[in-house]
Design an enzyme around this catalytic site. Structure first.
Site, PDB file in Angstrom:
ATOM      1  N   ARG A  95       0.839  -1.197   0.000  1.00 50.82           N
ATOM      2  CA  ARG A  95       0.000   0.000   0.000  1.00 50.82           C
ATOM      3  C   ARG A  95       0.870   1.241   0.000  1.00 50.82           C
ATOM      4  O   ARG A  95       1.772   1.390   0.819  1.00 50.82           O
ATOM      5  CB  ARG A  95      -0.908   0.001   1.241  1.00 50.82           C
ATOM      6  CG  ARG A  95      -1.626   1.315   1.532  1.00 50.82           C
ATOM      7  CD  ARG A  95      -2.768   1.583   0.540  1.00 50.82           C
ATOM      8  NE  ARG A  95      -3.334   2.900   0.683  1.00 50.82           N
ATOM      9  CZ  ARG A  95      -4.404   3.200   1.412  1.00 50.82           C
ATOM     10  NH1 ARG A  95      -5.011   2.273   2.108  1.00 50.82           N
ATOM     11  NH2 ARG A  95      -4.871   4.424   1.442  1.00 50.82           N
ATOM     12  N   ARG A 104      -5.269   1.186  -5.094  1.00 52.71           N
ATOM     13  CA  ARG A 104      -4.444   0.618  -4.029  1.00 52.71           C
ATOM     14  C   ARG A 104      -4.469  -0.903  -4.039  1.00 52.71           C
ATOM     15  O   ARG A 104      -5.457  -1.505  -4.429  1.00 52.71           O
ATOM     16  CB  ARG A 104      -4.866   1.144  -2.670  1.00 52.71           C
ATOM     17  CG  ARG A 104      -6.322   0.898  -2.389  1.00 52.71           C
ATOM     18  CD  ARG A 104      -6.876   1.768  -1.309  1.00 52.71           C
ATOM     19  NE  ARG A 104      -6.932   3.134  -1.794  1.00 52.71           N
ATOM     20  CZ  ARG A 104      -7.531   4.116  -1.180  1.00 52.71           C
ATOM     21  NH1 ARG A 104      -8.120   3.925  -0.046  1.00 52.71           N
ATOM     22  NH2 ARG A 104      -7.546   5.328  -1.666  1.00 52.71           N
ATOM     23  N   ASP A 107      -6.667  -1.686   1.137  1.00 48.74           N
ATOM     24  CA  ASP A 107      -7.165  -0.633   2.013  1.00 48.74           C
ATOM     25  C   ASP A 107      -7.878  -1.318   3.171  1.00 48.74           C
ATOM     26  O   ASP A 107      -8.773  -2.135   2.948  1.00 48.74           O
ATOM     27  CB  ASP A 107      -8.138   0.273   1.245  1.00 48.74           C
ATOM     28  CG  ASP A 107      -8.617   1.455   2.067  1.00 48.74           C
ATOM     29  OD1 ASP A 107      -7.847   1.946   2.914  1.00 48.74           O
ATOM     30  OD2 ASP A 107      -9.760   1.890   1.850  1.00 48.74           O
ATOM     31  N   ASP A 109      -9.884  -0.353   6.644  1.00 48.38           N
ATOM     32  CA  ASP A 109     -10.473   0.734   7.433  1.00 48.38           C
ATOM     33  C   ASP A 109     -11.079   0.187   8.711  1.00 48.38           C
ATOM     34  O   ASP A 109     -11.813  -0.809   8.689  1.00 48.38           O
ATOM     35  CB  ASP A 109     -11.581   1.439   6.639  1.00 48.38           C
ATOM     36  CG  ASP A 109     -11.048   2.309   5.524  1.00 48.38           C
ATOM     37  OD1 ASP A 109      -9.935   2.852   5.670  1.00 48.38           O
ATOM     38  OD2 ASP A 109     -11.742   2.446   4.499  1.00 48.38           O
TER      39      ASP A 109
END
Length: 169
Positions: A95, A104, A107, A109
């Site tokens: 990343r 990307r 990711d 989150d």
């Protein structure tokens, strides 16, 4: 006299996304690494959902599509330590944070952490755009039909609102 200190596990919700490389393999590898991390127990993971890339200006059908998933975990880590772990896993998978909402390899989150609401020190909980994201809400509902996003309400209601508005972000 020794004192036993019990570490309390907290539930958390992690969103996965990838639109470069072998997206499925990367998400599966990242989920395995998360599950093997000290202080983390992976309790559920959704199926993979393919979605159009989202840019600050809106959906970008010309960009490589994303694969997304959501995982439920229980952890003894603090929110900040969990976020650091997620960033480490992202980095291990190549990343690069070159552009906001850019393509990307991975990711990760932190969407929700035990219903905590905070906005400080580089971490906002729950994730500030989770309530607007089909690619977060739909896979989350798949693995937790009774899910609630702190401060926003039932995930099923949030998803229904997106569906009725025709939003696929």
């Amino acid at each position: 006299m020794s004192v036993l200190k019990r570490q309390i596990e907290q539930p958390a919700v992690i969103a996965f996304g990838a639109n470069q490389g072998d997206r499925a393999a990367t998400i599966h590898a990242a989920a395995t690494e998360l599950a093997q991390a000290q202080g983390v127990e992976l309790t559920a993971i959704s199926s993979l959902h393919e979605t159009v890339a989202l840019r600050p200006a809106g959906p970008d059908p010309d960009a490589p599509a994303y694969l997304n998933a959501v995982a439920l975990i229980r952890t003894t880590l603090t929110p900040d330590a969990l976020l650091a772990l997620l960033h480490e896993i992202e980095s291990d998978h190549g990343r690069v944070r070159a552009e906001r909402w850019g393509d990307r390899t991975l990711d990760l989150d932190l969407v929700d952490f035990a219903g905590v609401q905070r906005d400080r020190d580089g971490l906002t909980l729950p994730h500030p755009r989770a309530a607007e994201r089909d690619f977060v809400l739909r896979p989350w509902l798949e693995i937790d039909p009774d899910a609630v996003l702190a401060g926003r309400g039932r995930v099923a209601d949030l998803m229904a609102a997106l569906d009725s508005a025709g939003s696929r972000s």
